[in-house]
Design a protein around this motif. Structure first.
Motif, short mmCIF file in Angstrom:
data_model
loop_
_atom_site.label_atom_id
_atom_site.label_comp_id
_atom_site.label_asym_id
_atom_site.label_seq_id
_atom_site.Cartn_x
_atom_site.Cartn_y
_atom_site.Cartn_z
N VAL A 37 0.84 -1.19 0.00
CA VAL A 37 0.00 0.00 0.00
C VAL A 37 0.88 1.24 0.00
CG1 VAL A 37 -1.90 -1.16 1.19
CG2 VAL A 37 -0.18 0.07 2.53
N SER A 38 0.39 2.31 -0.59
CA SER A 38 1.16 3.55 -0.67
C SER A 38 1.30 4.18 0.72
CB SER A 38 0.46 4.54 -1.60
OG SER A 38 -0.71 5.07 -0.98
N VAL A 41 -2.00 5.59 1.81
CA VAL A 41 -2.94 4.56 2.27
C VAL A 41 -2.53 4.04 3.65
CG1 VAL A 41 -3.79 2.22 1.84
CG2 VAL A 41 -3.71 3.88 -0.02
N ALA A 42 -1.24 3.80 3.84
CA ALA A 42 -0.76 3.30 5.13
C ALA A 42 -1.16 4.26 6.26
CB ALA A 42 0.75 3.12 5.09
N ALA A 43 -0.93 5.55 6.04
CA ALA A 43 -1.28 6.54 7.06
C ALA A 43 -2.79 6.60 7.29
CB ALA A 43 -0.77 7.92 6.65
N GLY A 154 -19.29 -1.73 12.37
CA GLY A 154 -17.97 -2.13 11.90
C GLY A 154 -17.61 -1.49 10.57
N LEU A 155 -16.30 -1.41 10.30
CA LEU A 155 -15.78 -0.70 9.14
C LEU A 155 -15.16 -1.67 8.13
CD1 LEU A 155 -14.89 1.97 7.70
CD2 LEU A 155 -12.82 1.90 9.14
N LEU A 156 -15.57 -1.53 6.87
CA LEU A 156 -15.00 -2.29 5.75
C LEU A 156 -14.14 -1.34 4.92
CD1 LEU A 156 -14.78 -4.66 3.72
CD2 LEU A 156 -16.96 -3.88 2.75
N ILE A 157 -12.91 -1.78 4.59
CA ILE A 157 -12.00 -0.98 3.76
C ILE A 157 -11.54 -1.85 2.59
CG2 ILE A 157 -9.89 0.41 3.72
CD1 ILE A 157 -9.97 0.41 6.81
N VAL A 158 -11.78 -1.36 1.37
CA VAL A 158 -11.36 -2.09 0.17
C VAL A 158 -10.29 -1.27 -0.54
CG1 VAL A 158 -12.10 -3.06 -2.04
CG2 VAL A 158 -13.66 -3.10 -0.08
N ASN A 159 -9.11 -1.85 -0.69
CA ASN A 159 -7.99 -1.15 -1.33
C ASN A 159 -8.03 -1.30 -2.85
OD1 ASN A 159 -5.62 0.44 -1.15
ND2 ASN A 159 -4.36 -1.37 -1.51
N ASP A 160 -7.36 -0.38 -3.54
CA ASP A 160 -7.27 -0.38 -5.01
C ASP A 160 -8.64 -0.30 -5.67
OD1 ASP A 160 -4.50 -0.47 -5.03
OD2 ASP A 160 -4.41 -2.65 -5.18
N ALA A 161 -9.57 0.39 -5.05
CA ALA A 161 -10.96 0.37 -5.50
C ALA A 161 -11.18 1.15 -6.80
CB ALA A 161 -11.87 0.93 -4.41
N LEU A 162 -10.22 1.98 -7.21
CA LEU A 162 -10.36 2.73 -8.46
C LEU A 162 -9.60 2.07 -9.61
CD1 LEU A 162 -10.13 6.39 -7.11
CD2 LEU A 162 -12.16 5.19 -7.94
N PRO A 199 -10.00 9.03 -2.69
CA PRO A 199 -9.05 8.88 -3.79
C PRO A 199 -7.63 8.55 -3.33
CG PRO A 199 -9.45 11.19 -3.36
CD PRO A 199 -10.36 10.43 -2.44
N THR A 200 -7.44 8.37 -2.05
CA THR A 200 -6.12 8.06 -1.50
C THR A 200 -5.53 6.83 -2.18
OG1 THR A 200 -6.90 8.88 0.61
CG2 THR A 200 -4.84 7.63 0.63
N GLY A 201 -4.23 6.87 -2.48
CA GLY A 201 -3.58 5.75 -3.15
C GLY A 201 -4.25 5.49 -4.48
N ASP A 202 -4.70 4.25 -4.69
CA ASP A 202 -5.44 3.90 -5.90
C ASP A 202 -6.91 3.70 -5.58
OD1 ASP A 202 -5.73 3.37 -8.60
OD2 ASP A 202 -5.33 1.24 -8.38
#
Length: 213
Positions: A37-38, A41-43, A154-162, A199-202
């Motif tokens: 992760v960028s 995104v890490a932060a 609860g929280l769901l986070i999906v990376n690279d969503a764009l 829009p953070t990261g991808d």
């Protein structure tokens, strides 16, 4: 994206200053041929984990531990991160990163296996946070499982969503792009979820499971 927007995105991505632990984890990622992760995104993961006050978290796609360390740094001192990856070398690298970060061994549970096989064995409504960053073809299945696993609130986070800025262009029909459009629609259309896109990261797709009345 306008020049100003592009410059602002680059500025935001460059703001986090990472320490030796994250830099070493990134080096291991590179050696293993992984895309961590960028920094942005890490932060963001650290902030989201801290704000969620989660005590139980699941990560699908361990990599070399960059995202795991970032989540652990936001989670409370007694919170436990369960992280899943089919590659034992990835898990070994992640455990090194977790140890270097000073996280006690009892705060992490590393599981070797495919998300499709492991997630169904986890308990319903038992987790405060789920982070998905694994094989894109399986994202819809992972999201369905995540919704089952999450507690109300609860929280769901999906990376690279764009998907490298391709999701917004309907003319692009790459397999990964089509899958991520499907994931976005699945989450938006689910009345049990409140969602937004960063829009953070991808791209980080966020969703909160509604509290039951």
């Amino acid at each position: 994206m306008s020049a100003d927007k592009s410059t602002s995105w680059s500025y935001a991505e460059g703001l986090p200053v990472e320490d030796i632990v994250l830099r070493r984890a990134r080096e291991r990622s590179h050696e293993l041929g992984l895309f961590a992760v960028s920094p942005g995104v890490a932060a963001t993961l650290t902030v989201l984990a801290a704000n969620s006050k989660a005590q139980t978290a699941v990560e699908v796609g361990t990599g070399a531990g960059v995202s795991g360390v970032s989540l652990l740094r936001g989670l409370g001192p007694r919170a436990v991160l369960t992280t899943i990856d089919p590659d034992v070398d990835h898990l070994k690298a992640a455990r090194e990163a977790f140890a270097e970060s000073g996280s006690p061994a009892n705060r992490t549970r590393t599981i070797s296996g495919r998300g499709q096989d492991v997630l169904p064995r986890l308990t319903d409504c038992a987790y405060d946070l789920v982070f998905i960053d694994a094989d894109k073809p399986s994202f819809p299945e992972y999201v369905e499982q995540a919704i089952r696993l999450l507690k109300p609130g609860g929280l769901l986070i999906v990376n690279d969503a764009l998907d490298k800025d391709r999701v917004s262009d309907p003319a692009i029909r790459e397999t990964s792009t089509v899958v991520l459009r499907r994931v976005g629609k699945l989450i938006r259309d689910n009345e049990a979820l409140i969602s937004t896109m960063l829009p953070t990261g991808d791209g980080l797709l966020l969703a909160v499971k509604r509290q039951q009345p």
